[in-house]
Design a protein around this motif. Structure first.
Motif, PDB file in Angstrom:
ATOM      1  N   PRO A 101      -1.931  25.256  -7.287  1.00 27.14           N
ATOM      2  CA  PRO A 101      -2.787  25.467  -6.344  1.00 27.14           C
ATOM      3  C   PRO A 101      -2.075  25.334  -4.967  1.00 27.14           C
ATOM      4  N   PRO A 102      -2.743  25.743  -4.124  1.00 24.18           N
ATOM      5  CA  PRO A 102      -2.287  25.789  -2.519  1.00 24.18           C
ATOM      6  C   PRO A 102      -1.773  23.846  -2.508  1.00 24.18           C
ATOM      7  N   LEU A 103      -0.633  23.898  -2.369  1.00 28.79           N
ATOM      8  CA  LEU A 103      -0.496  22.611  -1.809  1.00 28.79           C
ATOM      9  C   LEU A 103      -0.636  22.186   0.108  1.00 28.79           C
ATOM     10  N   PRO A 104      -0.799  21.156   0.388  1.00 22.96           N
ATOM     11  CA  PRO A 104      -1.106  20.380   1.648  1.00 22.96           C
ATOM     12  C   PRO A 104       0.458  20.076   2.073  1.00 22.96           C
ATOM     13  N   PHE A 105       0.137  20.141   3.664  1.00 24.54           N
ATOM     14  CA  PHE A 105       1.254  20.496   4.254  1.00 24.54           C
ATOM     15  C   PHE A 105       2.421  18.797   4.926  1.00 24.54           C
ATOM     16  N   SER A 106       2.452  18.725   3.608  1.00 26.19           N
ATOM     17  CA  SER A 106       2.995  17.415   3.594  1.00 26.19           C
ATOM     18  C   SER A 106       5.013  17.679   2.172  1.00 26.19           C
ATOM     19  N   ASP A 107       5.522  17.079   3.101  1.00 22.76           N
ATOM     20  CA  ASP A 107       6.588  16.841   2.420  1.00 22.76           C
ATOM     21  C   ASP A 107       6.447  16.378   1.174  1.00 22.76           C
ATOM     22  N   VAL A 108       5.997  15.169   1.114  1.00 22.76           N
ATOM     23  CA  VAL A 108       5.309  15.039  -0.471  1.00 22.76           C
ATOM     24  C   VAL A 108       5.085  15.799  -1.198  1.00 22.76           C
ATOM     25  N   ALA A 109       4.091  16.104  -0.902  1.00 25.75           N
ATOM     26  CA  ALA A 109       3.773  17.447  -1.774  1.00 25.75           C
ATOM     27  C   ALA A 109       4.331  18.508  -1.972  1.00 25.75           C
ATOM     28  N   GLU A 110       5.275  19.331  -0.830  1.00 23.35           N
ATOM     29  CA  GLU A 110       5.697  20.312  -1.448  1.00 23.35           C
ATOM     30  C   GLU A 110       7.028  19.928  -2.177  1.00 23.35           C
ATOM     31  N   LYS A 111       7.522  18.725  -2.160  1.00 21.41           N
ATOM     32  CA  LYS A 111       8.166  18.368  -2.801  1.00 21.41           C
ATOM     33  C   LYS A 111       8.017  17.588  -4.761  1.00 21.41           C
ATOM     34  N   HIS A 112       7.080  17.433  -4.024  1.00 23.90           N
ATOM     35  CA  HIS A 112       6.524  16.823  -5.583  1.00 23.90           C
ATOM     36  C   HIS A 112       6.533  15.079  -6.107  1.00 23.90           C
ATOM     37  N   VAL A 113       6.473  14.603  -5.204  1.00 22.38           N
ATOM     38  CA  VAL A 113       6.939  12.970  -5.218  1.00 22.38           C
ATOM     39  C   VAL A 113       5.889  12.600  -5.931  1.00 22.38           C
ATOM     40  N   PRO A 114       6.257  11.864  -7.066  1.00 21.66           N
ATOM     41  CA  PRO A 114       5.315  10.758  -7.885  1.00 21.66           C
ATOM     42  C   PRO A 114       4.874  10.170  -6.872  1.00 21.66           C
ATOM     43  N   ASN A 115       3.916   9.410  -7.193  1.00 16.72           N
ATOM     44  CA  ASN A 115       3.461   8.568  -6.215  1.00 16.72           C
ATOM     45  C   ASN A 115       3.903   7.176  -6.572  1.00 16.72           C
ATOM     46  N   PRO A 116       4.082   6.259  -6.411  1.00 17.10           N
ATOM     47  CA  PRO A 116       4.713   5.135  -7.293  1.00 17.10           C
ATOM     48  C   PRO A 116       4.238   3.892  -7.722  1.00 17.10           C
ATOM     49  N   TYR A 117       2.727   3.656  -7.608  1.00 23.35           N
ATOM     50  CA  TYR A 117       1.653   2.987  -7.572  1.00 23.35           C
ATOM     51  C   TYR A 117       1.550   2.011  -7.370  1.00 23.35           C
ATOM     52  N   ILE A 118       3.189   1.120  -6.304  1.00 23.27           N
ATOM     53  CA  ILE A 118       2.977   0.176  -6.539  1.00 23.27           C
ATOM     54  C   ILE A 118       2.241  -0.589  -4.476  1.00 23.27           C
ATOM     55  N   ASN A 119       1.216  -0.956  -5.217  1.00 23.65           N
ATOM     56  CA  ASN A 119       0.304  -1.079  -3.643  1.00 23.65           C
ATOM     57  C   ASN A 119       0.457  -2.020  -3.248  1.00 23.65           C
ATOM     58  N   SER A 120       1.531  -3.278  -3.815  1.00 20.75           N
ATOM     59  CA  SER A 120       2.071  -4.248  -3.027  1.00 20.75           C
ATOM     60  C   SER A 120       2.534  -4.163  -1.933  1.00 20.75           C
ATOM     61  N   SER A 121       3.239  -3.021  -2.103  1.00 20.49           N
ATOM     62  CA  SER A 121       4.618  -2.761  -0.320  1.00 20.49           C
ATOM     63  C   SER A 121       3.344  -2.031   0.511  1.00 20.49           C
ATOM     64  N   LEU A 122       2.311  -1.896   0.282  1.00 18.30           N
ATOM     65  CA  LEU A 122       1.416  -0.895   1.611  1.00 18.30           C
ATOM     66  C   LEU A 122       1.364  -2.475   1.986  1.00 18.30           C
ATOM     67  N   THR A 123       1.530  -2.205   3.713  1.00 20.09           N
ATOM     68  CA  THR A 123       1.694  -3.933   4.217  1.00 20.09           C
ATOM     69  C   THR A 123       0.911  -4.212   5.791  1.00 20.09           C
ATOM     70  N   HIS A 124       0.504  -2.347   5.723  1.00 15.30           N
ATOM     71  CA  HIS A 124      -0.052  -1.869   6.928  1.00 15.30           C
ATOM     72  C   HIS A 124      -1.410  -3.490   6.996  1.00 15.30           C
ATOM     73  N   GLU A 125      -1.597  -3.602   8.299  1.00 13.04           N
ATOM     74  CA  GLU A 125      -2.487  -4.330   9.451  1.00 13.04           C
ATOM     75  C   GLU A 125      -3.776  -3.815   8.707  1.00 13.04           C
ATOM     76  N   LYS A 126      -4.146  -2.958   8.369  1.00 15.36           N
ATOM     77  CA  LYS A 126      -5.902  -2.145   8.924  1.00 15.36           C
ATOM     78  C   LYS A 126      -5.917  -2.561   7.211  1.00 15.36           C
TER      79      LYS A 126
END
Length: 112
Positions: free
Chosen positions: A25-50
């Motif tokens: 299928p068509p890919l979104p325009f991002s390096d992660v999508a084009e290179k098929h980088v898997p999601n690490p599923y380590i959500n505790s590393s997401l520390t943005h204030e929002k």
């Protein structure tokens, strides 16, 4: 009646392209999508204030709120298809392989 004069069709650069078969299928325009980088599923590393503000509003108990990582061990299943491990394999690649090898067979068998 007068006769209609026929002119040759104007050719543009986009008229002369070679079509390529689509393998996914068509890919979104991002390096992660084009290179098929898997999601690490380590959500505790997401520390943005929002993200932290939304987590603070959670109604879960403190111990359940701490369980936000969903990665699996890389050696849990073999690396070959149809096995899938969160954090090791790309979900997009897995679903594409699933559709092209298995689901399309059932769809063709139904006569659609």
């Amino acid at each position: 009646m007068s006769e209609v004069t026929k002119y040759p069709k104007k050719q543009f650069s986009w008229d002369n392209f070679e079509s390529k078969p689509s393998t996914e299928p068509p890919l979104p325009f991002s390096d992660v999508a084009e290179k098929h980088v898997p999601n690490p599923y380590i959500n505790s590393s997401l520390t943005h204030e929002k993200i932290q503000a939304i987590r603070a509003k959670s109604t879960l108990t403190a111990e359940k709120r701490a369980q936000i990582d969903y990665h699996q061990a890389a050696d849990l299943y073999p690396t070959s298809f149809p096995h899938f491990v969160r954090g090791r394999d790309s979900l997009r690649e897995h679903i594409t392989e699933l559709f092209t090898t298995q689901i399309a067979i059932y769809d063709g068998a139904m006569g659609t």
